[in-house]
Design a protein around this motif. Structure first.
Motif, PDB file in Angstrom:
ATOM      1  N   ILE A  52       1.023  -1.435   0.079  1.00 10.99           N
ATOM      2  CA  ILE A  52       0.048   0.117   0.059  1.00 10.99           C
ATOM      3  C   ILE A  52       1.117   1.431  -0.170  1.00 10.99           C
ATOM      4  O   ILE A  52       1.615   1.866   1.493  1.00 10.99           O
ATOM      5  CB  ILE A  52      -0.904  -0.051   0.975  1.00 10.99           C
ATOM      6  CG1 ILE A  52      -1.651  -0.881   1.045  1.00 10.99           C
ATOM      7  CG2 ILE A  52      -1.544   1.753   1.484  1.00 10.99           C
ATOM      8  CD1 ILE A  52      -2.511  -1.228   2.382  1.00 10.99           C
ATOM      9  N   ASP A  53       1.057   1.885  -1.054  1.00  9.11           N
ATOM     10  CA  ASP A  53       1.283   3.193  -0.865  1.00  9.11           C
ATOM     11  C   ASP A  53       0.592   4.078  -0.347  1.00  9.11           C
ATOM     12  O   ASP A  53      -0.812   4.468  -1.531  1.00  9.11           O
ATOM     13  CB  ASP A  53       1.864   3.648  -2.730  1.00  9.11           C
ATOM     14  CG  ASP A  53       2.977   3.151  -2.577  1.00  9.11           C
ATOM     15  OD1 ASP A  53       4.127   2.100  -1.437  1.00  9.11           O
ATOM     16  OD2 ASP A  53       2.900   2.213  -3.821  1.00  9.11           O
ATOM     17  N   ALA A  54       0.320   4.776   0.499  1.00  8.84           N
ATOM     18  CA  ALA A  54      -0.731   5.792   1.020  1.00  8.84           C
ATOM     19  C   ALA A  54      -0.390   7.259   0.240  1.00  8.84           C
ATOM     20  O   ALA A  54       0.770   7.571   0.559  1.00  8.84           O
ATOM     21  CB  ALA A  54      -0.933   5.574   2.645  1.00  8.84           C
ATOM     22  N   ALA A  55      -1.337   7.934   0.209  1.00  8.01           N
ATOM     23  CA  ALA A  55      -1.220   9.294   0.509  1.00  8.01           C
ATOM     24  C   ALA A  55      -1.494  10.212   0.763  1.00  8.01           C
ATOM     25  O   ALA A  55      -1.023  11.895   1.381  1.00  8.01           O
ATOM     26  CB  ALA A  55      -1.810   9.915  -1.596  1.00  8.01           C
ATOM     27  N   SER A  56      -2.663   9.924   1.818  1.00 10.30           N
ATOM     28  CA  SER A  56      -2.766  10.521   3.069  1.00 10.30           C
ATOM     29  C   SER A  56      -3.780   8.844   3.951  1.00 10.30           C
ATOM     30  O   SER A  56      -4.478   8.418   3.789  1.00 10.30           O
ATOM     31  CB  SER A  56      -4.089  11.514   2.657  1.00 10.30           C
ATOM     32  OG  SER A  56      -4.818  10.463   2.271  1.00 10.30           O
ATOM     33  N   VAL A  57      -3.482   9.451   4.834  1.00  7.92           N
ATOM     34  CA  VAL A  57      -4.599   8.597   6.397  1.00  7.92           C
ATOM     35  C   VAL A  57      -4.618   9.222   6.934  1.00  7.92           C
ATOM     36  O   VAL A  57      -4.401  10.525   7.861  1.00  7.92           O
ATOM     37  CB  VAL A  57      -3.207   7.319   7.303  1.00  7.92           C
ATOM     38  CG1 VAL A  57      -4.184   6.171   7.694  1.00  7.92           C
ATOM     39  CG2 VAL A  57      -2.456   6.905   5.960  1.00  7.92           C
ATOM     40  N   GLN A  58      -6.328   9.461   7.297  1.00 11.55           N
ATOM     41  CA  GLN A  58      -7.302   9.949   8.490  1.00 11.55           C
ATOM     42  C   GLN A  58      -7.586   9.025   9.401  1.00 11.55           C
ATOM     43  O   GLN A  58      -8.532   7.585   9.061  1.00 11.55           O
ATOM     44  CB  GLN A  58      -8.565  10.361   7.188  1.00 11.55           C
ATOM     45  CG  GLN A  58      -9.162  11.488   7.949  1.00 11.55           C
ATOM     46  CD  GLN A  58      -8.281  12.995   8.178  1.00 11.55           C
ATOM     47  OE1 GLN A  58      -7.389  12.838   7.460  1.00 11.55           O
ATOM     48  NE2 GLN A  58      -8.679  13.820   8.831  1.00 11.55           N
ATOM     49  N   PHE A  59      -7.899   9.743  10.353  1.00 10.72           N
ATOM     50  CA  PHE A  59      -8.411   8.533  12.143  1.00 10.72           C
ATOM     51  C   PHE A  59      -9.451   9.432  11.757  1.00 10.72           C
ATOM     52  O   PHE A  59      -9.524  10.533  12.644  1.00 10.72           O
ATOM     53  CB  PHE A  59      -7.230   8.323  13.033  1.00 10.72           C
ATOM     54  CG  PHE A  59      -7.159   6.909  12.127  1.00 10.72           C
ATOM     55  CD1 PHE A  59      -7.204   6.019  13.020  1.00 10.72           C
ATOM     56  CD2 PHE A  59      -5.777   6.918  11.899  1.00 10.72           C
ATOM     57  CE1 PHE A  59      -6.509   5.106  12.898  1.00 10.72           C
ATOM     58  CE2 PHE A  59      -4.910   6.268  11.670  1.00 10.72           C
ATOM     59  CZ  PHE A  59      -4.809   5.163  12.102  1.00 10.72           C
ATOM     60  N   TYR A  60     -10.870   8.377  12.113  1.00 12.83           N
ATOM     61  CA  TYR A  60     -11.773   9.180  13.025  1.00 12.83           C
ATOM     62  C   TYR A  60     -12.128   8.275  13.998  1.00 12.83           C
ATOM     63  O   TYR A  60     -12.358   6.989  14.204  1.00 12.83           O
ATOM     64  CB  TYR A  60     -13.398   9.061  11.492  1.00 12.83           C
ATOM     65  CG  TYR A  60     -13.406   9.499   9.925  1.00 12.83           C
ATOM     66  CD1 TYR A  60     -13.755  10.893  10.267  1.00 12.83           C
ATOM     67  CD2 TYR A  60     -12.137   8.768   9.645  1.00 12.83           C
ATOM     68  CE1 TYR A  60     -12.882  11.415   9.055  1.00 12.83           C
ATOM     69  CE2 TYR A  60     -11.679   9.172   8.187  1.00 12.83           C
ATOM     70  CZ  TYR A  60     -11.856  10.406   7.789  1.00 12.83           C
ATOM     71  OH  TYR A  60     -12.096  11.087   6.530  1.00 12.83           O
TER      72      TYR A  60
END
Length: 357
Positions: A52-60
């Protein structure tokens, strides 16, 4: 019949094809570690899968009993992990509640993947809690020994009998009692540090009460006052649910005060002094909330206890139960009294004053 079999076979094949891809998609996202410093910060750390190449990771995060969702972007650290921080000094979380969290990854191709939600319990981890159970109660404490816990259990069970003697309320499945060794630690846990007169508190929808029981000769008396009081709040909510919010404040606190095994002896002094000074508070002004000032708040509690006790003497447990049931229909404070007792709130208040003073 044959048609049904064909449909069933088709569905099984359809599920077999889809299920592995859904599971593997979840497994490929990453592994999450959750940690928090109570009242300070909540931290999420995720190690993404290699592919996985992530551009962004967001937690909720969503707090139990709160429909507002909080979010924080996870930043990539030198270790290769993504870390998201929630500042709890700016936005406190509700103590002793379940926190539901999930995260969203946008990869380099712009594809969004959402991880299914998980739950953690947000307990006050400033202390190492001991635990003891005696249904329906779970006792949590961090100072003193088993005798202290047994005393809480004994008082809680007696309080349960007292509450059910006042109103026909069912016994809840679980009630958590967190016993703090001093009032300041208790107030800090629920962000009531500015209301330094509060000695105990309940979150009825969570089935949780927090009490402050310092060691000393008054400890048992404080148990007998605080625990049954907060127990009435929890059991009332457990019985009527969201309609709890429709009950007048004077009735909620009056019923809770009547439940106490050791009534507050200062209430009589406060009432008599206010009567002599002609500074009693009108009951109608206590329908929606209590004053925040300590001295006036104490008087509000004293009046509510005395007025509700008067109603109990006049109309009994059946009358109080009818009054609660009337308010659950959504009528306002004064109308509820009229429907339940056939008298106005002002009339009953005048009768209470004549009877009491």
């Amino acid at each position: 019949m044959r048609c049904s079999r064909l449909v069933l076979i088709f569905l099984l094949l359809f599920i077999t094809v889809l299920a592995p891809s859904r599971v593997s998609a979840q497994e490929r996202l990453g592994e999450v570690k959750v940690d928090y410093i109570f009242g300070q910060e909540l931290t999420f750390e995720i190690t993404l899968r290699n592919n996985i190449d992530a551009a962004s990771v967001q937690f909720y995060v969503q707090v139990e009993g709160d429909n507002n969702t909080r979010s924080a972007q996870a930043l990539l650290e030198d270790s290769g992990k993504y870390v998201a921080f929630f500042d709890l000094t700016e936005e406190p979380l509700r103590a002793f509640s379940d926190l539901t969290y999930w995260y969203e990854i946008v990869d380099e191709d712009g594809e969004t993947r959402v991880q299914n939600s998980a739950v953690i319990y947000y307990e006050d981890n400033r202390f190492e809690w001991d635990e003891r159970q005696d249904a329906p109660f779970r006792i949590h404490w961090y100072e003193s020994g088993d005798d202290f816990a047994q005393g809480i259990i004994d008082v809680a069970q007696q309080g349960l009998e007292k509450v059910q003697g006042l109103l026909p309320l069912a016994t809840p499945a679980d009630i958590d009692v967190y016993a703090y060794a001093n009032a300041q630690d208790m107030r800090d846990s629920i962000y009531l540090s500015t209301r330094n007169w509060v000695g105990a508190h309940a979150d009825p929808d969570l089935g949780v009460m927090v009490v402050s029981l310092p060691s000393g000769p008054e400890q048992r008396l404080e148990m007998e006052r605080q625990i049954p009081h907060e127990l009435m709040h929890i059991m009332l909510y457990d019985e009527i649910g969201a309609a709890y919010a429709d009950l007048p404040t004077w009735l909620i606190e009056g019923l809770a005060s009547l439940s106490e095994l050791y009534p507050n002896p200062d209430y009589i002094i406060l009432l008599n002094g206010a009567y002599e000074r002609e500074s009693l508070i009108n009951i109608a002004s206590l329908c929606n909330n209590f004053p925040r000032d300590a001295s006036v708040a104490y008087l509000a509690y004293a009046e509510s206890a005395s007025f509700t006790r008067y109603l109990y003497r006049q109309f009994g447990s059946t009358g109080l139960d009818a009054l609660v049931a009337t308010y659950t229909t959504g009528v306002d404070c004064e109308r509820g009294v009229e429907l339940a007792f056939g008298s106005s709130l002002d009339q009953l208040e005048r009768q209470w004053r004549e009877d009491t003073f």
